[in-house]
Design an enzyme around this catalytic site. Structure first.
Site, PDB file in Angstrom:
ATOM      1  N   GLU A  64       0.835  -0.973  -0.084  1.00 28.77           N
ATOM      2  CA  GLU A  64      -0.035   0.109  -0.109  1.00 28.77           C
ATOM      3  C   GLU A  64       1.094   1.223   0.088  1.00 28.77           C
ATOM      4  O   GLU A  64       2.129   1.309   0.531  1.00 28.77           O
ATOM      5  CB  GLU A  64      -0.981  -0.017   1.190  1.00 28.77           C
ATOM      6  CG  GLU A  64      -1.799   1.182   1.639  1.00 28.77           C
ATOM      7  CD  GLU A  64      -2.908   1.084   2.309  1.00 28.77           C
ATOM      8  OE1 GLU A  64      -2.671   0.084   3.436  1.00 28.77           O
ATOM      9  OE2 GLU A  64      -3.751   2.044   2.278  1.00 28.77           O
ATOM     10  N   ASN A 211     -12.167  -1.567  -0.483  1.00 24.23           N
ATOM     11  CA  ASN A 211     -11.424  -1.988   0.650  1.00 24.23           C
ATOM     12  C   ASN A 211     -12.198  -1.707   1.929  1.00 24.23           C
ATOM     13  O   ASN A 211     -12.559  -0.599   1.860  1.00 24.23           O
ATOM     14  CB  ASN A 211      -9.925  -1.500   0.299  1.00 24.23           C
ATOM     15  CG  ASN A 211      -9.307  -1.968   1.777  1.00 24.23           C
ATOM     16  OD1 ASN A 211      -9.013  -3.078   2.227  1.00 24.23           O
ATOM     17  ND2 ASN A 211      -9.136  -0.813   2.588  1.00 24.23           N
ATOM     18  N   GLU A 212     -12.496  -2.717   2.866  1.00 24.62           N
ATOM     19  CA  GLU A 212     -13.010  -2.261   3.934  1.00 24.62           C
ATOM     20  C   GLU A 212     -13.837  -1.172   3.995  1.00 24.62           C
ATOM     21  O   GLU A 212     -14.013  -0.172   4.631  1.00 24.62           O
ATOM     22  CB  GLU A 212     -11.920  -1.797   5.059  1.00 24.62           C
ATOM     23  CG  GLU A 212     -10.762  -3.012   5.340  1.00 24.62           C
ATOM     24  CD  GLU A 212      -9.812  -2.577   6.554  1.00 24.62           C
ATOM     25  OE1 GLU A 212      -9.599  -1.578   6.896  1.00 24.62           O
ATOM     26  OE2 GLU A 212      -9.063  -3.769   6.792  1.00 24.62           O
ATOM     27  N   TYR A 293      -5.939  -9.203  11.751  1.00 28.24           N
ATOM     28  CA  TYR A 293      -4.583  -8.578  12.216  1.00 28.24           C
ATOM     29  C   TYR A 293      -4.370  -9.375  13.903  1.00 28.24           C
ATOM     30  O   TYR A 293      -5.261  -9.402  14.628  1.00 28.24           O
ATOM     31  CB  TYR A 293      -4.377  -7.192  12.366  1.00 28.24           C
ATOM     32  CG  TYR A 293      -4.183  -6.638  10.787  1.00 28.24           C
ATOM     33  CD1 TYR A 293      -3.136  -6.556  10.400  1.00 28.24           C
ATOM     34  CD2 TYR A 293      -5.298  -6.102  10.322  1.00 28.24           C
ATOM     35  CE1 TYR A 293      -2.582  -6.102   9.221  1.00 28.24           C
ATOM     36  CE2 TYR A 293      -5.039  -5.502   8.991  1.00 28.24           C
ATOM     37  CZ  TYR A 293      -3.844  -5.562   8.442  1.00 28.24           C
ATOM     38  OH  TYR A 293      -3.822  -4.927   7.299  1.00 28.24           O
ATOM     39  N   GLU A 350      -5.787  -9.368   3.913  1.00 28.24           N
ATOM     40  CA  GLU A 350      -4.999  -8.478   4.924  1.00 28.24           C
ATOM     41  C   GLU A 350      -4.695  -9.532   6.068  1.00 28.24           C
ATOM     42  O   GLU A 350      -5.801  -9.756   6.695  1.00 28.24           O
ATOM     43  CB  GLU A 350      -5.432  -7.205   5.310  1.00 28.24           C
ATOM     44  CG  GLU A 350      -5.343  -6.214   3.991  1.00 28.24           C
ATOM     45  CD  GLU A 350      -5.749  -4.775   4.446  1.00 28.24           C
ATOM     46  OE1 GLU A 350      -5.680  -4.462   5.553  1.00 28.24           O
ATOM     47  OE2 GLU A 350      -6.300  -3.984   3.553  1.00 28.24           O
ATOM     48  N   GLN A 398       2.393  -5.778   5.266  1.00 28.00           N
ATOM     49  CA  GLN A 398       2.434  -5.373   4.171  1.00 28.00           C
ATOM     50  C   GLN A 398       3.885  -5.726   3.571  1.00 28.00           C
ATOM     51  O   GLN A 398       4.590  -4.598   3.661  1.00 28.00           O
ATOM     52  CB  GLN A 398       2.085  -3.773   3.995  1.00 28.00           C
ATOM     53  CG  GLN A 398       0.787  -3.688   4.354  1.00 28.00           C
ATOM     54  CD  GLN A 398       0.431  -2.044   4.188  1.00 28.00           C
ATOM     55  OE1 GLN A 398       1.143  -1.359   3.445  1.00 28.00           O
ATOM     56  NE2 GLN A 398      -0.889  -1.579   4.243  1.00 28.00           N
TER      57      GLN A 398
END
Ligand code: AHR
Length: 544
Positions: A64, A211-212, A293, A350, A398
């Site tokens: 990103e 995204n999200e 995460y 992710e 990332q």
């Protein structure tokens, strides 16, 4: 407690194994506090069983425009003193080629829903200097755009996964981008691309539709997003190569209601076809994403430090990483209700360890990289392998210089992280056939955390070689592992192990790499292989 776990796609059965285990529960319990005595575990692998293919894209990456993820991490510009090819740093390319990165998601992340692709094409000196609204309103030079990303992929041999802007963009803008990338040269968008230096259309196999969208991508409800996805899906065509695979925005962690609503409303073109109307069975989406995460605990606002942590933080992070299994299982169960044939993939696009950055971190979301990251990666990848029937893609967040990375850079210097070594060790699973594994192991217990002491996945490759990857979570105790294999005859076994002196040993730019995997003796036995796993380690075993 001594427990046997059968781990296999979508299912965990847990049983007390006192009767069948060759080691007594009490003997192991007595050794819990004694680091000098190795624990004992047993793994059974049905080497002849047929299982799903482990999609190589499970070993995918995410990049990103954030911190130094792109600028400095990948892009240094053609005039840089750092060795580069057309502005893309050669050390990073060489490192990524070695681990066979199959696919990269770009340009975000939250950045994607504010990105306007036209800003990133054309002569470098004409590109607008913008603002990265998603990340600290930092300057965005747009020096790295579509052509540079595709060039980077070409240099490392990976496929693109392009996240289009659904949050602040439009269907028209996304459609135009796809035309620009994929239309033949004799069309206006193809001619514009050619004028910018690329005559041949690119292939775009994966498109992320936002995204999200439940958060930074638009604060949408699941119903609103499902409607937007349906709308975009009608126009997101590629004009060369295969039909692009659309990945719908999926849940944040354990938002099961999101998965349910989006599957119900956006998977099918017509959910209630009338008897005479046109319909098709082909799902509108190729995949549904999941973001998850790992912190030291379960609090987004107290993720824990990424250096100088204690065993409680080690255990808390591994316990959170372990939840990956439950999340995949529960999201898959919901998907199964709408898609029992598993035509829609779960794309964990992710994932990774996200701890608190140090105050003097050189850039946003930059983390030091420690042995704990290697264990998080090993455990997570084992879980994805075991769910290969539904999980067809995963993207580490990332790749370079941002949260859990494969490589870190500092000016002209580059180091590979412990996570990198895990991806290197695990690349043997790419495209191989997942095998069912049964694990009997003492628990690792620390405070309120209780986890199976070892975590395992196995596969058989096209040449018939068997690979077993094992994480030993216990920071103090070695583990003598007896692997029982059917099939065979097995003639050769070899293993490599990654470990370090301390749970928070970290990679530095100064010293030698303390994480380089080392050979580990692997003994062929009458029924399989025996290994002595060091404490806090990741091992890959190859058996032929
Ligand atoms: O990876 C960092 C950020 O985490 C991404 O931009 C966003 O999608 C997620 O919340």
């Amino acid at each position: 407690m001594f427990q046997a776990f059968q781990r296999w796609p979508g299912r965990i059965t847990l049983a007390l194994a006192a009767a069948s285990a060759v080691y007594s529960a009490s003997a192991n319990a007595g050794e819990q506090g004694d680091p000098t005595k190795a624990l004992r575990s047993e793994v059974t692998i049905s080497a002849g069983a047929g299982g799903p293919t482990i999609d190589p894209d499970i070993y995918g990456q995410f990049v990103e425009h954030l911190g130094r993820g792109v600028y400095e991490g990948i892009w240094v510009g053609p005039d840089s003193a750092i060795p580069n090819v057309r502005g893309i740093r050669s050390d990073v390319v060489a490192a990524l080629r070695r681990v066979k990165v199959p696919v990269i998601r770009w340009p975000g992340g939250c950045f994607a829903d504010g990105y306007h692709w036209r800003d990133g094409i054309g002569p470098a000196d004409k590109r607008p200097r913008g603002i990265n609204a998603a990340w600290s309103k930092s300057p965005e030079t747009n020096a790295f755009g579509t052509h540079e990303f595709m060039d980077f992929l070409g240099q490392i041999g990976a496929k693109p996964f392009i996240s289009v802007n659904l949050g602040s963009g439009s269907v028209r803008e996304a459609d135009d981008w796809l035309r620009y990338m994929t239309a033949p040269q004799d069309s206006a968008p193809g001619a514009e691309r050619a004028a910018n230096g690329r005559a041949q259309p690119w292939e775009v196999p994966f498109i992320g539709v936002g995204n999200e969208s439940w958060g930074c991508g638009g604060n949408m409800s699941a119903d609103t997003y499902a409607a937007a996805f349906r709308h975009y899906s009608a126009f997101l065509r590629t004009y060369s190569g295969e039909r692009a695979k659309l990945i719908a925005v999926g849940a944040d962690t354990d938002d099961y209601a999101w998965t349910d609503r989006v599957m119900a409303q956006a998977m099918k073109w017509r959910s209630q076809p009338t008897p005479l109307s046109l319909t098709t069975d082909r799902p509108l989406m190729w995949g549904l994403s999941l973001h998850f995460y790992t912190f030291a605990g379960n609090d987004w606002h107290a993720k824990g430090r990424n250096v100088d942590f204690d065993e409680n933080a080690w255990a808390a992070a591994l316990a959170r990483a372990d939840l990956t299994d439950e999340l995949i299982r529960r999201h898959s169960e919901i998907m199964d209700r709408y898609d029992p044939e598993k035509r829609v993939a779960l794309a964990v696009d992710e994932w990774g360890g996200w701890f608190q950055s140090e105050k003097d971190a050189p850039s946003q979301l930059y983390l030091e990289s420690t042995l704990r990251d290697a264990l998080i990666a090993a455990k997570s990848l084992n879980i994805f392998n075991r769910h290969a029937d539904r999980v067809k893609m995963a993207n580490l967040a990332q790749m370079v210089n941002v949260i859990q990375s494969l490589v870190l850079t500092r000016g002209a210097a580059m180091v590979v992280t412990p996570t990198y070594h895990v991806f290197d060790m695990y690349k043997v699973h790419q495209g191989a056939q997942a095998l069912p594994v049964t694990v009997a192991t003492p628990d690792y217990i620390q405070g309120k955390v209780r986890l199976p002491g070892i975590d395992v996945s196995a596969s058989r490759d096209a040449a018939g070689k068997l690979h077993v990857t094992i994480a030993n979570l216990d920071p103090a105790r070695a583990n003598r592992l007896n692997i029982r294999l059917d099939g065979g005859p097995w003639r050769r076994a070899s293993a490599r192990v990654l470990t370090a002196d301390r749970i928070d040993t970290r990679i530095t730019f100064e010293g030698p790499d303390p994480f380089v995997p080392q050979p580990l003796p692997a003994r062929l036995t009458a029924g399989g292989v025996e290994l002595d796993l060091p404490s806090k380690s990741v091992t890959v075993l190859e058996v032929e």
